[in-house]
Design a protein around this motif. Sequence first.
Motif, PDB file in Angstrom:
ATOM      1  N   SER A   6       0.624  -1.147  -0.008  1.00  0.00           N
ATOM      2  CA  SER A   6      -0.216   0.105   0.073  1.00  0.00           C
ATOM      3  C   SER A   6       0.896   1.356   0.217  1.00  0.00           C
ATOM      4  CB  SER A   6      -1.018   0.277   0.917  1.00  0.00           C
ATOM      5  OG  SER A   6      -0.272  -0.257   2.469  1.00  0.00           O
ATOM      6  N   ARG A  65      -7.249   3.455  -1.769  1.00  0.00           N
ATOM      7  CA  ARG A  65      -8.642   3.602  -1.025  1.00  0.00           C
ATOM      8  C   ARG A  65      -9.702   3.627  -1.776  1.00  0.00           C
ATOM      9  NH1 ARG A  65      -6.192   5.373   4.458  1.00  0.00           N
ATOM     10  NH2 ARG A  65      -5.318   3.551   5.281  1.00  0.00           N
ATOM     11  N   GLN A  68     -10.732   0.705  -3.098  1.00  0.00           N
ATOM     12  CA  GLN A  68     -11.351  -0.254  -2.043  1.00  0.00           C
ATOM     13  C   GLN A  68     -12.822   0.285  -1.690  1.00  0.00           C
ATOM     14  OE1 GLN A  68      -8.727  -0.588   1.606  1.00  0.00           O
ATOM     15  NE2 GLN A  68      -6.919  -0.347   0.281  1.00  0.00           N
ATOM     16  N   ARG A  69     -12.990   1.450  -1.906  1.00  0.00           N
ATOM     17  CA  ARG A  69     -14.304   2.186  -1.474  1.00  0.00           C
ATOM     18  C   ARG A  69     -15.229   1.533  -2.659  1.00  0.00           C
ATOM     19  NH1 ARG A  69     -11.192   6.389   0.443  1.00  0.00           N
ATOM     20  NH2 ARG A  69     -11.371   7.363  -1.529  1.00  0.00           N
ATOM     21  N   GLU A  72     -15.928  -1.910  -2.212  1.00  0.00           N
ATOM     22  CA  GLU A  72     -16.353  -2.196  -0.939  1.00  0.00           C
ATOM     23  C   GLU A  72     -15.607  -3.330  -0.324  1.00  0.00           C
ATOM     24  OE1 GLU A  72     -20.552  -3.090  -1.723  1.00  0.00           O
ATOM     25  OE2 GLU A  72     -20.975  -0.930  -2.040  1.00  0.00           O
ATOM     26  N   TYR A  73     -14.214  -3.353  -0.437  1.00  0.00           N
ATOM     27  CA  TYR A  73     -13.438  -4.137   0.275  1.00  0.00           C
ATOM     28  C   TYR A  73     -12.396  -3.456   1.107  1.00  0.00           C
ATOM     29  CZ  TYR A  73     -14.723  -8.272  -2.467  1.00  0.00           C
ATOM     30  OH  TYR A  73     -15.548  -9.115  -3.036  1.00  0.00           O
ATOM     31  N   ASP A  74     -11.807  -3.832   2.164  1.00  0.00           N
ATOM     32  CA  ASP A  74     -10.705  -3.176   3.155  1.00  0.00           C
ATOM     33  C   ASP A  74      -9.535  -3.783   2.355  1.00  0.00           C
ATOM     34  OD1 ASP A  74     -10.391  -5.849   4.089  1.00  0.00           O
ATOM     35  OD2 ASP A  74     -10.883  -5.075   6.073  1.00  0.00           O
ATOM     36  N   TRP A  75      -8.317  -3.593   2.603  1.00  0.00           N
ATOM     37  CA  TRP A  75      -7.086  -3.952   2.245  1.00  0.00           C
ATOM     38  C   TRP A  75      -6.879  -5.299   1.956  1.00  0.00           C
ATOM     39  CZ3 TRP A  75      -3.355  -2.077  -0.915  1.00  0.00           C
ATOM     40  CH2 TRP A  75      -1.940  -3.045  -0.988  1.00  0.00           C
ATOM     41  N   ASN A  76      -7.069  -6.170   3.321  1.00  0.00           N
ATOM     42  CA  ASN A  76      -7.094  -7.442   3.523  1.00  0.00           C
ATOM     43  C   ASN A  76      -8.027  -8.240   2.751  1.00  0.00           C
ATOM     44  OD1 ASN A  76      -4.787  -7.411   5.272  1.00  0.00           O
ATOM     45  ND2 ASN A  76      -6.312  -7.324   7.061  1.00  0.00           N
TER      46      ASN A  76
END
Length: 153
Positions: A6, A65, A68-69, A72-76
């Motif tokens: 990241s 980010r 990701q938004r 609709e996922y976070d980094w992991n």
Amino acid sequence: MTVSLSLDPQFFNLLADSHQRLVGTPLIDNGIAPADAARWLYEDAPFCVLAHNTDTDPRFIYANRAAQRCFEYDWNGITALRSRFSAEQPNREERAQLLESVRTRGFASGYRGVRISRSERRFWIEGGTVWNLIDSDGVYHGQAATFHHWHDV
């Protein structure tokens, strides 16, 4: 455990340098200080950037980010996702053809396609650019994509 790309300046350089070489334009505004570029792209960029690796069934290795938004996922979550799952089954063949074309030609721009988020929200990506991640030694590391416009179907 996977090392997070990241904020990795070397990975940022791979993204930015290969984009400049293949697409012919900078990935980010030149007004951003090099020391801040990786952080800005990951945390603050108002556009999406994703990258997947060279696996036979590629997995996302980077998503800023904004991406990701959008998905609709976070980094992991996103870095555990096989990139083909960013499109629904009927759209995967078209996506695979695009990626193969990019693999052989270096990049494609003006891409438009339907994608799906974690909650199964469908959205169009508009004006996307997909390019090969090739380092200065010519080693292929996968592919990346960026898009500035998206909206729900």
